[in-house]
Design a protein around this motif. Sequence first.
Motif, PDB file in Angstrom:
ATOM      1  N   ASP A  64       0.849  -1.195   0.000  1.00 15.27           N
ATOM      2  CA  ASP A  64       0.000   0.000   0.000  1.00 15.27           C
ATOM      3  C   ASP A  64       0.877   1.235   0.000  1.00 15.27           C
ATOM      4  O   ASP A  64       2.055   1.186   0.387  1.00 15.27           O
TER       5      ASP A  64
ATOM      6  N   GLU B  48      -6.342  -0.102   8.672  1.00 15.65           N
ATOM      7  CA  GLU B  48      -7.085  -1.000   7.781  1.00 15.65           C
ATOM      8  C   GLU B  48      -6.137  -1.726   6.835  1.00 15.65           C
ATOM      9  O   GLU B  48      -6.283  -2.931   6.578  1.00 15.65           O
ATOM     10  N   ALA B  49      -5.149  -0.986   6.305  1.00 18.39           N
ATOM     11  CA  ALA B  49      -4.184  -1.596   5.383  1.00 18.39           C
ATOM     12  C   ALA B  49      -3.347  -2.655   6.087  1.00 18.39           C
ATOM     13  O   ALA B  49      -3.056  -3.721   5.525  1.00 18.39           O
TER      14      ALA B  49
ATOM     15  N   ARG C 189      -5.442  -5.738   6.613  1.00 22.05           N
ATOM     16  CA  ARG C 189      -5.589  -6.469   5.351  1.00 22.05           C
ATOM     17  C   ARG C 189      -4.348  -7.328   5.102  1.00 22.05           C
ATOM     18  O   ARG C 189      -4.436  -8.483   4.682  1.00 22.05           O
ATOM     19  N   THR C 190      -3.187  -6.732   5.336  1.00 26.58           N
ATOM     20  CA  THR C 190      -1.925  -7.452   5.139  1.00 26.58           C
ATOM     21  C   THR C 190      -1.841  -8.635   6.106  1.00 26.58           C
ATOM     22  O   THR C 190      -1.415  -9.728   5.736  1.00 26.58           O
TER      23      THR C 190
ATOM     24  N   LYS D  15      -4.307 -10.306   7.384  1.00 22.64           N
ATOM     25  CA  LYS D  15      -5.240 -11.330   6.914  1.00 22.64           C
ATOM     26  C   LYS D  15      -4.643 -12.112   5.747  1.00 22.64           C
ATOM     27  O   LYS D  15      -4.771 -13.336   5.659  1.00 22.64           O
TER      28      LYS D  15
ATOM     29  N   ASP E 252      -4.629  -1.994  -2.572  1.00 25.38           N
ATOM     30  CA  ASP E 252      -5.931  -1.333  -2.614  1.00 25.38           C
ATOM     31  C   ASP E 252      -5.767   0.159  -2.873  1.00 25.38           C
ATOM     32  O   ASP E 252      -6.707   0.939  -2.690  1.00 25.38           O
TER      33      ASP E 252
ATOM     34  N   SER F  38      -7.595  -8.711  -5.403  1.00 26.89           N
ATOM     35  CA  SER F  38      -8.311  -9.621  -4.502  1.00 26.89           C
ATOM     36  C   SER F  38      -9.822  -9.398  -4.571  1.00 26.89           C
ATOM     37  O   SER F  38     -10.595 -10.150  -3.986  1.00 26.89           O
ATOM     38  N   ARG F  39     -10.247  -8.364  -5.307  1.00 23.72           N
ATOM     39  CA  ARG F  39     -11.673  -8.024  -5.430  1.00 23.72           C
ATOM     40  C   ARG F  39     -12.284  -8.567  -6.723  1.00 23.72           C
ATOM     41  O   ARG F  39     -13.416  -8.215  -7.077  1.00 23.72           O
TER      42      ARG F  39
ATOM     43  N   ASP G 292     -16.917  -0.504   1.169  1.00 19.83           N
ATOM     44  CA  ASP G 292     -15.604  -1.118   0.975  1.00 19.83           C
ATOM     45  C   ASP G 292     -15.372  -1.242  -0.527  1.00 19.83           C
ATOM     46  O   ASP G 292     -15.727  -2.240  -1.151  1.00 19.83           O
TER      47      ASP G 292
ATOM     48  N   ARG H 212     -12.644  -0.110  -3.995  1.00 23.59           N
ATOM     49  CA  ARG H 212     -11.356   0.378  -4.493  1.00 23.59           C
ATOM     50  C   ARG H 212     -11.652   1.366  -5.628  1.00 23.59           C
ATOM     51  O   ARG H 212     -12.415   1.072  -6.534  1.00 23.59           O
TER      52      ARG H 212
END
Length: 441
Positions: free
Chosen positions: A94, A107-108, A111-112, A114, A162, A187-188, A274, A276
């Motif tokens: 990011d 949040e970033a 995400r990492t 996860k 993202d 990933s989306r 949520d 991008r």
Amino acid sequence: MKVAIVEDDINMRKSLELFFADVKEIEVVSFKNPKDALKALDDSFELVITDINMPQMDGLEFLNQLNHKYEAIVITGNASLNKAIESIRLGVADFFQKPFEPELLLEAILRTKKLLEFQKKQNHSTNRNSIKNKKENKQGFVADSKALEEVRKIAYKAAQTDASVLLLGESGVGKEVFANFIHQNSSRAQAPFVAINMAAIPEHLLESELFGYEKGAFTDASAPKAGLFESANGGSVFLDEIGEMPLGLQAKLLRAIQEKEITRLGSAKSIKIDVRFISATNVNIQKKIADKEFREDLYFRLQTIPLEIPPLKERKEEILPLAEWKKDETIKQYGFENKTFSENAKQKMLEYEWYGNIRELLSVVERAVILSDGAIIEEKDLFLEPKQAKKEKDNKIASLESELIREVLKDCDNNLQNAAEILGMQIDVLKHKIAKYKINV
């Protein structure tokens, strides 16, 4: 999760330390310079957050020395375009432009975290190589060239994050194809991809289309309706012609990007989203900022990763493959017998400048297939005008249109509604043309 923060600005470093002190899932260790960090980093760390412009050692050199051993996030106040692109090449997850909200950085990081947990479950390595080995989805690209491949490599790296992407380039170069490519390689990919053309939606409808509305928000609002941003939840939003977005709505878009929340028309309640954001423009945004027509803070949020797509004249290797593809598609669409291009027609297409880029090429080929007689498409069937002649014709048409609008406005005493009705165009289109031709009203 153990995170290293490398930041020479003591105020920024301490504020991040204080913020993350209350976050149980994350253990933060901060360093004032990369050299200290290199000495202390070991296998207990999973993520490195670093500034770019620092004394003693540049942040990019620091990342280079890490050699993809850790996930990485970049935070910076004034990184150049080249440095931003280079950080992506080095596998950055990011990219945050200062100032930013610490919650977005959190949040970033989560995400990492996860992603790393998922990789461990799949018995994958926790470095960036596991992401790099993912097969690239080239759907939407018909032809290749060296110039295209260079841009696509950067787009693919950007897709693994993202971060907001701003696609730049002339009209018709394939910005929506790139936007979809970024979505499909992210990933989306299994979530919605919603493309929105800012110039195509009338100004008075744009807010309700983007943000949605509640029952009774306006006369015809008989039931609540979710906006396009809500419908894209979990996926990606492509904002085409972002330079045409009305100034009054830009603050709401900025909030949607920064805070990840929107408010429907007629409501005081915020809704978390949520998505991008990928944007595109072929206008000079810097000039619009100077003219107070575009918010600078929004521009910075949109162009975390700016991506310049070269025009077709710099991608000559793509011209004939694209032409062949469109020819075959048109033959199939209309049930024609097979046709081929003559050598003269091919040479003409290669020599032509295509100032309308891929969009113009595909239009010319479709027309040639439909209008050509027999099995051979000749040079004459392409109807390619010299660039100067085409420009002169376009300028003449624009001059006549400008003169007509001026006369109608004069007859209507500058009443835009009446003028729009007489001209047979929407008032938003009329406003756009008034600005384009610099007509004083």
